[in-house]
Write an enzyme that holds these catalytic residues in place. Sequence first.
Site, mmCIF file in Angstrom:
data_model
loop_
_atom_site.group_PDB
_atom_site.id
_atom_site.type_symbol
_atom_site.label_atom_id
_atom_site.label_comp_id
_atom_site.label_asym_id
_atom_site.label_seq_id
_atom_site.Cartn_x
_atom_site.Cartn_y
_atom_site.Cartn_z
ATOM 1 N N TRP A 149 0.891 -1.163 0.024
ATOM 2 C CA TRP A 149 0.193 0.018 0.028
ATOM 3 C C TRP A 149 0.819 1.351 -0.028
ATOM 4 O O TRP A 149 0.730 2.270 -0.570
ATOM 5 C CB TRP A 149 -0.982 0.195 1.172
ATOM 6 C CG TRP A 149 -1.816 -1.136 1.045
ATOM 7 C CD1 TRP A 149 -2.015 -2.270 2.132
ATOM 8 C CD2 TRP A 149 -3.043 -1.460 0.187
ATOM 9 N NE1 TRP A 149 -2.883 -3.197 1.879
ATOM 10 C CE2 TRP A 149 -3.513 -2.808 0.508
ATOM 11 C CE3 TRP A 149 -3.352 -0.995 -1.034
ATOM 12 C CZ2 TRP A 149 -4.499 -3.396 -0.108
ATOM 13 C CZ3 TRP A 149 -4.250 -1.472 -1.756
ATOM 14 C CH2 TRP A 149 -4.787 -2.709 -1.517
ATOM 15 N N ASP A 153 -1.690 6.662 6.112
ATOM 16 C CA ASP A 153 -2.696 5.715 5.603
ATOM 17 C C ASP A 153 -3.060 5.010 7.228
ATOM 18 O O ASP A 153 -2.012 4.100 7.467
ATOM 19 C CB ASP A 153 -2.244 4.855 4.611
ATOM 20 C CG ASP A 153 -3.080 3.800 4.106
ATOM 21 O OD1 ASP A 153 -4.261 3.599 5.038
ATOM 22 O OD2 ASP A 153 -3.031 3.084 3.036
ATOM 23 N N LYS A 170 -11.987 -2.381 7.046
ATOM 24 C CA LYS A 170 -11.184 -3.197 7.939
ATOM 25 C C LYS A 170 -11.363 -2.998 9.424
ATOM 26 O O LYS A 170 -11.539 -3.830 10.028
ATOM 27 C CB LYS A 170 -9.544 -2.622 7.947
ATOM 28 C CG LYS A 170 -9.106 -2.437 6.390
ATOM 29 C CD LYS A 170 -8.463 -3.760 5.785
ATOM 30 C CE LYS A 170 -8.522 -3.538 4.264
ATOM 31 N NZ LYS A 170 -7.421 -2.498 3.826
#
Length: 361
Positions: free
Chosen positions: A102, A172, A196
């Site tokens: 990511w 993030d 999540k």
Amino acid sequence: MARVYNFSAGPSVLPEAVLQRAAAEMMDYNGSGQSVMEMSHRSKVYEEIINGCEALLREIMGIPDNYKVLFLQGGASSQFAMLPLNLMNGSGKADFVITGQWANKAYQEASRYGEANVIASSKDKTFSYIPKLDPATFTKDADYFHICMNNTIYGTVYHELPDTGDVPLVADISSCILSEPIDVSRFGVLYAGAQKNMAPAGMTVVIIREDLIGKARDITPTMFNYQIHADNGSMYNTPPCYTIYVAKLVLEWLKNEIGGLENMKAINEKKAGILYDFLDNSKMFRGTVVPEDRSLMNVPFVTGNDELDAAFVKEAAAAGFVNLKGHRSVGGMRASIYNAMPVEGVEKLVAFMKAFEEAHS
Ligand SMILES: *Cc1c(COP(=O)(O)O)cnc(C)c1O
């Protein structure tokens, strides 16, 4: 069928109390005679939901008044482009630490818009640690400095934030939002996909310091401009209504049932402790991350034997412990133990792992 223990990395387990409440309110939300799925996002009844969700998030995370909270779509992945389009327009430079897939995607996307610099990477050891950072190597006039706080695939987390001085730190936090307290004032921007640790898929939360809004490049698509969403209270277009509603229920659960982020952290530490203790003492299983950078949320582990890994994942699923297969890029196993995973789920998983180890050695 009984409910399973779901260790999915995302979309992932939600608190049972939240699912039951959503079910109870499905046909008639609060006397409106409609489901939240069906109602106008401009209605009074929905306005209370979205405003309530933001107010609860601000209260639980302690978000200062000079930050905007935006409920967007397009996933955390859209932020990889929104960030450079909105922020990378002073020096046109930004710094990145590559701690996994990511983080790398955020870097790759930003490099399409300006000078993206890699300050450090842990690729040399399959992202099994967080690199030590030396502020002397940071770009002094960068428009922002980007980290991926919790690396969902590899199971690492920053326990210490880089000191970026006046350069806005952007993180993030998709897989660690609401898992423990966080000092929002240390950051220029925080962002997270909801699926999540917060809600079902469909929403991305952006928490942005107000002075960073309003500098988007001329070519920025209207829907990618933070200013547009800030000025319109996340209602420039139809927001992800139902996901916002479930997020509000999750936040109510966090506040009223759990008692806030300090308590959530203690519970998460207990769960992770049970699993890491077992991994550290097992002769068959071992964790793949250096102990000092271990995540509370995502716990990757291996046996060292691909066939045994596959047998474990299969037998575990048959016993009601599902989604334990590691990410396709790393193999092995991964247990994601987000907020909604009960302590009992981790205890039972460890008991199952012990029994598996005895049966196969
Ligand atoms: C899952 C994840 C993403 C991608 O999220 P999408 O909402 O699917 O775009 C980005 N960053 C992290 C840390 C993630 O865990």
